[in-house]
Design a protein around this motif. Structure first.
Motif, mmCIF file in Angstrom:
data_model
loop_
_atom_site.group_PDB
_atom_site.id
_atom_site.type_symbol
_atom_site.label_atom_id
_atom_site.label_comp_id
_atom_site.label_asym_id
_atom_site.label_seq_id
_atom_site.Cartn_x
_atom_site.Cartn_y
_atom_site.Cartn_z
ATOM 1 N N GLN A 175 -8.090 9.471 -5.978
ATOM 2 C CA GLN A 175 -6.900 8.981 -6.677
ATOM 3 C C GLN A 175 -6.864 7.454 -6.744
ATOM 4 O O GLN A 175 -5.943 6.881 -7.308
ATOM 5 C CB GLN A 175 -5.632 9.486 -5.971
ATOM 6 N N GLY A 176 -7.866 6.810 -6.133
ATOM 7 C CA GLY A 176 -7.951 5.355 -6.223
ATOM 8 C C GLY A 176 -7.432 4.601 -5.024
ATOM 9 O O GLY A 176 -6.915 3.489 -5.182
ATOM 10 N N TYR A 177 -7.576 5.172 -3.808
ATOM 11 C CA TYR A 177 -7.042 4.517 -2.607
ATOM 12 C C TYR A 177 -8.074 4.546 -1.487
ATOM 13 O O TYR A 177 -8.606 5.610 -1.135
ATOM 14 C CB TYR A 177 -5.771 5.223 -2.120
ATOM 15 N N MET B 11 0.842 -0.575 -7.171
ATOM 16 C CA MET B 11 0.467 -0.687 -5.767
ATOM 17 C C MET B 11 -0.998 -1.115 -5.634
ATOM 18 O O MET B 11 -1.815 -0.890 -6.528
ATOM 19 C CB MET B 11 0.663 0.650 -5.058
ATOM 20 N N ALA B 12 -1.307 -1.737 -4.510
ATOM 21 C CA ALA B 12 -2.709 -2.044 -4.203
ATOM 22 C C ALA B 12 -3.453 -0.732 -3.968
ATOM 23 O O ALA B 12 -2.851 0.281 -3.584
ATOM 24 C CB ALA B 12 -2.786 -2.934 -2.961
ATOM 25 N N PRO B 13 -4.760 -0.694 -4.162
ATOM 26 C CA PRO B 13 -5.535 0.544 -3.976
ATOM 27 C C PRO B 13 -5.761 0.853 -2.496
ATOM 28 O O PRO B 13 -6.885 1.018 -2.039
ATOM 29 C CB PRO B 13 -6.845 0.240 -4.702
ATOM 30 N N GLY C 178 0.820 -1.198 0.000
ATOM 31 C CA GLY C 178 0.000 0.000 0.000
ATOM 32 C C GLY C 178 0.857 1.252 0.000
ATOM 33 O O GLY C 178 2.076 1.207 0.204
ATOM 34 N N ASN C 179 0.218 2.399 -0.194
ATOM 35 C CA ASN C 179 0.883 3.693 -0.345
ATOM 36 C C ASN C 179 0.920 4.417 1.003
ATOM 37 O O ASN C 179 -0.115 4.564 1.655
ATOM 38 C CB ASN C 179 0.115 4.525 -1.370
ATOM 39 N N HIS C 180 2.102 4.855 1.405
ATOM 40 C CA HIS C 180 2.273 5.572 2.679
ATOM 41 C C HIS C 180 2.745 7.014 2.434
ATOM 42 O O HIS C 180 3.353 7.606 3.328
ATOM 43 C CB HIS C 180 3.272 4.811 3.557
#
Length: 450
Positions: A342-344, A320-322, A272-274
């Motif tokens: 943004q898709g998260y 990356m996963a959403p 995931g995005n941090h």
């Protein structure tokens, strides 16, 4: 005197009693008609029942609502679930009725107030010793981040009518993860400009802090920010046990440690995005409230997420996963909505009674929140619950990283019968899959693609 019989007082009393008893026996010995005897026995048996029925009827008449009385409303409730040391103060969490504000007291002193979000409230940085108590009060308007009502069209040849304002919430959302200097939620300072309010426009995306509790599933998630100390040991322990979990990476971590990032992807973990630079997105670090910081807007959030996603794609060739996790746990519905555009979906961690924040980010042994690695991991095993989300870090600047003893956590959870899940599984089981995310982006007006 001769011929007289002397009788004591006791003898006289006994003689009188015997005379009375002889008269009573004479009355009782008289024959009674059978019907009268049956009626007397029946009346004696029915007397307690009749008395009870009359008592119930009287109570019902007293409790009957008056036609002029207002209908009763169920009083809002609030319950304090946990008080734990966190940083320089205490963190208090609990549950309360939705649509209410919760007030925290230490004895007679009011310490602060917070609105209820998804049935939960939280206070951080409390320095009083207690005993603590909480109370709830219904708000005049619902605490829902509903879509703003459409503007009222102006009539022809008339002054334009003002659009009704969207529901606003004084920016005092329950704070999330404490930073190095947590602050008490205090009344506003006099002569100071009021803090900006969070204006709710469009639907509010979810904040996943726990998954469904119908199975013995648990998510042990890891954040990777700036340090790689212990990362290899943790990845080795996960690989040896066949565990695939969810790991949140910053752009800075990807730049510094591309080899570790490639191993994370190769081992099959969900990434995931941090954000790119791990910035503060709200004012919580300065005032203890989740108000969007000046300079943080839709474009800022989109840039932080997009740069990280691009770096990960360049390093691994994968997307990356959403999923994303806000730095320091600082977010609010407005920021989560920008990220969802943004898709998260946002993924937090479980607080409250469970307390599944590992606190491995506390590096000062003198801090009240600091715990040795074995005790820290044993606490997480003890507090684990179905659907819980554990927060730990892939790298640590602690003198004693948890990586060398991470087996305590993994093996302890398996001994208790837990299965290791990923964040996307929890979201999908609650209806938040990629299809719903795409529909959300269309509804709210999607921003730039990742």
């Amino acid at each position: 005197m001769r011929g007289h019989l002397y009788c004591s007082e006791r003898c006289a009393r006994d003689a009188g009693r015997h005379a009375v008893w002889r008269n009573v026996r004479g009355i009782l010995a008289r024959p009674v008609p059978a019907r009268l005897a049956v009626a007397a026995v029946a009346l004696a048996a029915a007397a307690p029942v009749l008395l009870a029925l009359r008592t119930v009827r009287e109570l019902d008449s007293l409790n009957a609502p008056s036609p002029l009385a207002r209908p009763r409303r169920e009083a809002p409730t609030a319950r304090l679930d946990s008080v734990v040391a966190a940083g320089a103060g205490l963190r208090l969490e609990g549950s309360a009725s939705d649509g209410t504000a919760v007030f925290l007291f230490a004895g007679p002193q009011l310490l602060g107030a917070a609105p209820v979000e998804n049935g939960r409230f939280r206070f951080d940085g409390i320095r009083e010793k207690g005993p603590f108590r909480v109370g709830a009060m219904p708000l005049s308007s619902p605490l829902a981040y509903a879509p703003a009502p459409p503007p009222v069209p102006a009539p022809v040849a008339a002054a334009p009518a003002p659009a009704p304002s969207a529901p606003r919430l004084a920016a005092s959302l329950p704070p999330r993860r404490p930073t190095s200097a947590p602050a008490l939620v205090a009344p506003p300072v006099r002569d100071a400009a009021p803090p900006p309010a969070i204006v709710a426009r469009g639907p509010s995306p979810p904040d996943l802090t726990r998954g469904p509790d119908d199975r013995a599933d648990i998510l042990v998630s890891f954040d990777a920010g700036s340090s790689d100390r212990g990362a290899t040991q943790i990845l080795d322990a996960l690989s040896a046990r066949g565990i695939r979990t969810t790991i949140f990476l910053t752009g800075e971590f990807i730049r510094r440690y591309p080899d570790i990032v490639r191993r994370v992807a190769a081992d099959g973990h969900e990434v995931g995005n941090h954000t790119d630079t791990h910035p503060h997105l709200t004012t919580y670090a300065s005032d203890g409230r989740q108000v969007t910081r000046l300079g943080v807007d839709r474009a800022f959030v989109a840039g932080e997420l997009a740069r990280t996603a691009r770096l990960y794609r360049e390093a691994t060739g994968r997307s990356m996963a959403p999923l994303w996790r806000a730095p320091f746990g600082e977010h609010n519905p407005e920021i989560r909505r920008w990220a969802a555009e943004q898709g998260y979906w946002h993924v937090g961690w479980t607080g409250g009674r469970s307390g599944l924040d590992g606190l491995d980010w506390v590096t000062d042994p003198a801090s009240r929140s600091y715990q040795p690695a074995d005790r820290l991991l044993a606490r997480l095993v003890h507090h684990a619950e179905n659907g819980g989300i554990v927060l730990l870090h892939l790298g640590s600047d602690r003198e004693e990283p948890v990586a060398s003893k991470i087996a305590i956590l993994f093996d302890g959870l398996r001994t208790r019968g837990f299965r290791f899940a990923r964040a996307s599984e929890f979201l999908a089981r609650q209806g938040y899959d990629e299809a719903k995310l795409a529909a959300f982006r269309e509804t709210s007006g999607s921003g730039a693609a990742r």
